[in-house]
Design an enzyme around this catalytic site. Structure first.
Site, mmCIF file in Angstrom:
data_model
loop_
_atom_site.group_PDB
_atom_site.id
_atom_site.type_symbol
_atom_site.label_atom_id
_atom_site.label_comp_id
_atom_site.label_asym_id
_atom_site.label_seq_id
_atom_site.Cartn_x
_atom_site.Cartn_y
_atom_site.Cartn_z
ATOM 1 N N LYS A 1 0.526 4.465 -2.710
ATOM 2 C CA LYS A 1 0.573 6.161 -2.653
ATOM 3 C C LYS A 1 2.166 6.648 -2.641
ATOM 4 O O LYS A 1 1.948 7.799 -2.654
ATOM 5 C CB LYS A 1 0.242 5.853 -0.962
ATOM 6 C CG LYS A 1 -0.605 5.240 -1.043
ATOM 7 C CD LYS A 1 -2.468 5.921 -2.024
ATOM 8 C CE LYS A 1 -3.812 5.509 -1.229
ATOM 9 N NZ LYS A 1 -4.497 5.742 -2.733
ATOM 10 N N TYR B 1 0.879 -1.161 0.306
ATOM 11 C CA TYR B 1 0.145 0.099 -0.150
ATOM 12 C C TYR B 1 1.193 1.171 0.266
ATOM 13 O O TYR B 1 0.895 2.206 -1.042
ATOM 14 C CB TYR B 1 -1.136 -0.145 1.196
ATOM 15 C CG TYR B 1 -1.854 1.370 1.801
ATOM 16 C CD1 TYR B 1 -2.826 1.550 0.826
ATOM 17 C CD2 TYR B 1 -1.465 2.452 2.434
ATOM 18 C CE1 TYR B 1 -3.617 2.386 1.330
ATOM 19 C CE2 TYR B 1 -2.118 3.423 2.788
ATOM 20 C CZ TYR B 1 -3.161 3.756 1.823
ATOM 21 O OH TYR B 1 -3.767 5.144 2.239
#
Length: 246
Positions: free
Chosen positions: A160, A156
């Site tokens: 990002k 994740y």
């Protein structure tokens, strides 16, 4: 802000921050396509709320982990509205099991597909449909913690970080017709399923946030309107975290 005559596409628009963005845009007079993955009930509810504000709204399901399904989203908006003026890439996933030794290739691919590849695909298709003499706005929803490396949520965080860089790269590529900016969010809402949201947010703010209060959806929607109103701002990521990540 008066957005009458404008059309916005919000991914993940059926729940949480995405829902707040859809309703704020609708209140400003903007027609909206509400993308959703699995939150059909939420998407239909927000569609009805948006329509009650006097705008046209459609809810459209597409699995953003599937590149073929993702490619249908912009054409669906054009079919419904004839154009798209604003793209807000809000949808993302945040699996709890995403640590270095837990993350297998299948989970890695799913996180990267939804959190990074889908915003790229949608932004590319969005840019292609803006006419040569037109103007467009892309806003990416990011995470304020990303500049500070950590080992939690391994894949994740990488997606990002990629979205942070992609915001700047697309801003260069798409200028001057399209501005590309981002909002990096801190603690805006309680975690899904939290039994006592007020207590959670109060305790979190006291422990982690210099300003001693958490954000809320209005902080996000006000910032989106700020970005939509700017002509001389592109490639920027604005951090909304109350000072938590200084």
């Amino acid at each position: 802000m008066d957005l009458n005559g404008k059309v916005a596409l919000v991914t993940g628009g059926g729940i949480r921050v995405g829902r707040a963005l859809v309703l704020a845009l609708a209140k400003a007079g903007c027609d909206v396509l509400i993308h959703y993955g699995q939150s059909a009930d939420g998407a239909m509810e927000v569609k009805a709320e948006a329509e009650s504000l006097g705008v046209k709204a459609i809810a459209y399901s597409a699995n953003l982990s599937d590149p073929v399904a993702t490619e249908t989203v912009i054409p669906k908006a054009i079919e419904a509205f004839g154009k798209v003026d604003i793209l807000i890439n809000s949808a993302s996933i945040f699996p709890d099991e995403d640590r270095f030794y837990q993350t297998d290739v299948a989970l890695w691919d799913r996180i990267f597909a939804i959190n990074l590849r889908a915003p790229f695909q949608l932004s590319q298709a969005f840019a292609k449909q803006i006419p040569p003499d037109g103007q467009g706005k892309i806003i990416n929803i990011n995470d304020a913690r990303i500049p500070r490396p950590n080992t939690d949520h391994f894949a994740y965080r990488l997606t990002k970080r990629g979205l942070w860089d992609m915001t700047e790269m697309m801003a260069l590529e798409l200028a001057p017709r399209i501005t590309v900016n981002a909002l990096a969010l801190g603690q805006i809402l309680e975690p899904p399923g939290e039994p006592d949201p007020e207590a959670f947010l109060k305790a979190f703010a006291e422990e982690h946030i210099p300003l001693k209060f958490c954000g809320n959806p209005k902080v996000v929607t006000d910032s989106v309107f700020f970005l939509l109103g700017q002509e001389f701002l592109t490639g920027s990521t604005i951090t909304l975290d109350g000072g938590e990540n200084i």
